[in-house]
Design a protein around this motif. Structure first.
Motif, PDB file in Angstrom:
ATOM      1  N   ARG A 193       0.847  -1.186   0.000  1.00 28.21           N
ATOM      2  CA  ARG A 193       0.000   0.000   0.000  1.00 28.21           C
ATOM      3  C   ARG A 193       0.881   1.234   0.000  1.00 28.21           C
ATOM      4  NH1 ARG A 193      -3.379   1.127   5.465  1.00 28.21           N
ATOM      5  NH2 ARG A 193      -4.106   3.238   5.084  1.00 28.21           N
ATOM      6  N   GLY A 206      -3.639   3.952  -1.351  1.00 28.02           N
ATOM      7  CA  GLY A 206      -4.136   2.764  -2.034  1.00 28.02           C
ATOM      8  C   GLY A 206      -3.003   1.863  -2.486  1.00 28.02           C
ATOM      9  N   THR A 207      -3.329   0.837  -3.248  1.00 32.15           N
ATOM     10  CA  THR A 207      -2.306  -0.028  -3.814  1.00 32.15           C
ATOM     11  C   THR A 207      -1.522   0.743  -4.867  1.00 32.15           C
ATOM     12  OG1 THR A 207      -3.731  -0.839  -5.580  1.00 32.15           O
ATOM     13  CG2 THR A 207      -3.820  -2.024  -3.475  1.00 32.15           C
ATOM     14  N   GLU A 210      -3.672   1.424  -7.798  1.00 32.82           N
ATOM     15  CA  GLU A 210      -4.672   2.466  -7.546  1.00 32.82           C
ATOM     16  C   GLU A 210      -4.033   3.856  -7.578  1.00 32.82           C
ATOM     17  OE1 GLU A 210      -7.751  -0.096  -4.712  1.00 32.82           O
ATOM     18  OE2 GLU A 210      -6.087   1.016  -3.816  1.00 32.82           O
ATOM     19  N   ALA A 213      -3.372   4.843 -11.111  1.00 33.26           N
ATOM     20  CA  ALA A 213      -4.615   5.159 -11.814  1.00 33.26           C
ATOM     21  C   ALA A 213      -5.098   6.572 -11.501  1.00 33.26           C
ATOM     22  CB  ALA A 213      -5.696   4.143 -11.459  1.00 33.26           C
ATOM     23  N   LEU A 214      -4.699   7.108 -10.321  1.00 31.50           N
ATOM     24  CA  LEU A 214      -5.124   8.456  -9.955  1.00 31.50           C
ATOM     25  C   LEU A 214      -4.459   9.524 -10.824  1.00 31.50           C
ATOM     26  CD1 LEU A 214      -5.170   8.252  -6.062  1.00 31.50           C
ATOM     27  CD2 LEU A 214      -7.139   8.450  -7.574  1.00 31.50           C
ATOM     28  N   GLY A 299      -7.457  10.651  -2.097  1.00 32.91           N
ATOM     29  CA  GLY A 299      -7.521   9.197  -2.019  1.00 32.91           C
ATOM     30  C   GLY A 299      -8.312   8.778  -0.812  1.00 32.91           C
ATOM     31  N   SER A 300      -8.401   7.501  -0.562  1.00 35.60           N
ATOM     32  CA  SER A 300      -9.139   6.977   0.581  1.00 35.60           C
ATOM     33  C   SER A 300      -8.203   6.847   1.763  1.00 35.60           C
ATOM     34  CB  SER A 300      -9.711   5.590   0.254  1.00 35.60           C
ATOM     35  OG  SER A 300      -8.691   4.699  -0.074  1.00 35.60           O
TER      36      SER A 300
END
Length: 302
Positions: A193, A206-207, A210, A213-214, A299-300
């Motif tokens: 992560r 994120g991974t 992920e 991808a952002l 992000g989360s």
């Protein structure tokens, strides 16, 4: 490890700004950001070396000082903490004597890959060997959480690979690892992560996939002798066009359109479409331009 609305100020400067972050047992988490982003300050608060101005830090439900006193947290820092006139083994024996329970010195020497230099004086060790010694010291208490700040600084490529293999083996046994590094390839290869921090705030979590991808857009690569750079640059969504001999690289927000043009309107072959790499995502999410569009970088926070 559980951080809740963590804030730290130094005068008028807010080094860490309302950070909330949870790291689960057994995770390997890369904590990345540009210089001055707040990485080291956050790690210092987890280690109890700095007190937050607001928010809370809990390590396995405890205050940092209590978790460290119990040997549940250890750290590998970039510099300091070594006596140059001690041998490697003497350093570990002395440090082990400070714990009520410590792993055998021979075991941590082997774990850190420095058994062969056990009798060498610390002052005669290379920078990479001293970093491995710091890693061995951190393992003495058999910590549940291991914090690493630029852990492979000074190591050669092979040493870095062996170091991360040892870290991965420990994580598989349930040890939690959080590390800050400027080697983005290490984060890409070894982290489960990635947490990105910019100006004291978390902007992505994120991974690796992920995070990549952002960073909007993809790269279209193809073999195309005598490519018309101007024509490619004029296609919808194209950001940049780069020619490398017979190879063309097109960074674009509309990879389908570019691929269609290359395959139907040109003699392109060997076409590939890839996502941005981690370095490009890092720059896009933590660079100066990112602050102009913060919603695109959120992000989360787990």
């Amino acid at each position: 490890m559980d951080l809740r609305r963590l804030t730290k100020r130094f005068g008028a400067v807010t080094a860490v700004n309302d950070v909330t972050l949870t790291v689960e047992s057994g995770e390997i988490v890369a904590f990345l950001g540009p210089n001055g982003a707040g990485k080291t300050t956050t790690i210092d608060m987890v280690l109890g070396l700095a007190r937050p101005d607001a928010g809370t830090v809990r390590v396995y439900g405890k205050q940092p000082s209590e978790a460290i006193a119990r040997g549940e947290v250890s750290a590998v820092m970039q510099t300091g903490g070594l006596l140059k006139d001690f041998t490697v083994a003497e350093t570990l024996v002395y440090t082990a004597s400070l714990y009520s329970h410590a792993r055998p010195v021979a075991e941590v020497l082997e774990r850190a890959g420095i058994s062969d230099i056990a009798d060498r004086r610390v002052g005669k060790c290379s920078g990479g060997q001293q970093q491995r010694l710091r890693f061995a010291i951190a393992l003495l208490s058999d910590p549940r959480l291991l914090l690493l700040d630029e852990p492979t600084a000074g190591m050669d490529v092979e040493g870095r690979r062996e170091f991360w293999a040892a870290i991965r083996r420990d994580a598989e046994r349930g040890r939690t690892v959080m590390f800050a590094t400027h080697y983005l390839d290490e984060a890409d290869a070894y982290a489960d992560r990635i947490v990105l921090i910019r100006q004291g705030s978390i902007v992505a979590d994120g991974t690796t996939a992920e995070i990549k991808a952002l960073a909007a857009g993809r790269i279209v690569r193809a073999t195309l002798p005598d490519a018309d750079e101007a024509a490619l640059a004029a296609l919808p969504g194209v950001e940049t066009v780069e020619l490398r001999g017979d190879t063309v690289l097109v960074r674009t927000a509309d990879s389908d359109s570019v691929a269609r043009h290359l395959l139907t309107q040109t003699a392109a072959r060997d076409l590939e479409i890839t996502s941005r790499n981690l370095e490009e995502a890092f720059i896009a999410l933590t660079g100066d331009d990112a602050s102009q569009n913060p919603t695109a970088t959120a992000g989360s926070q787990r």
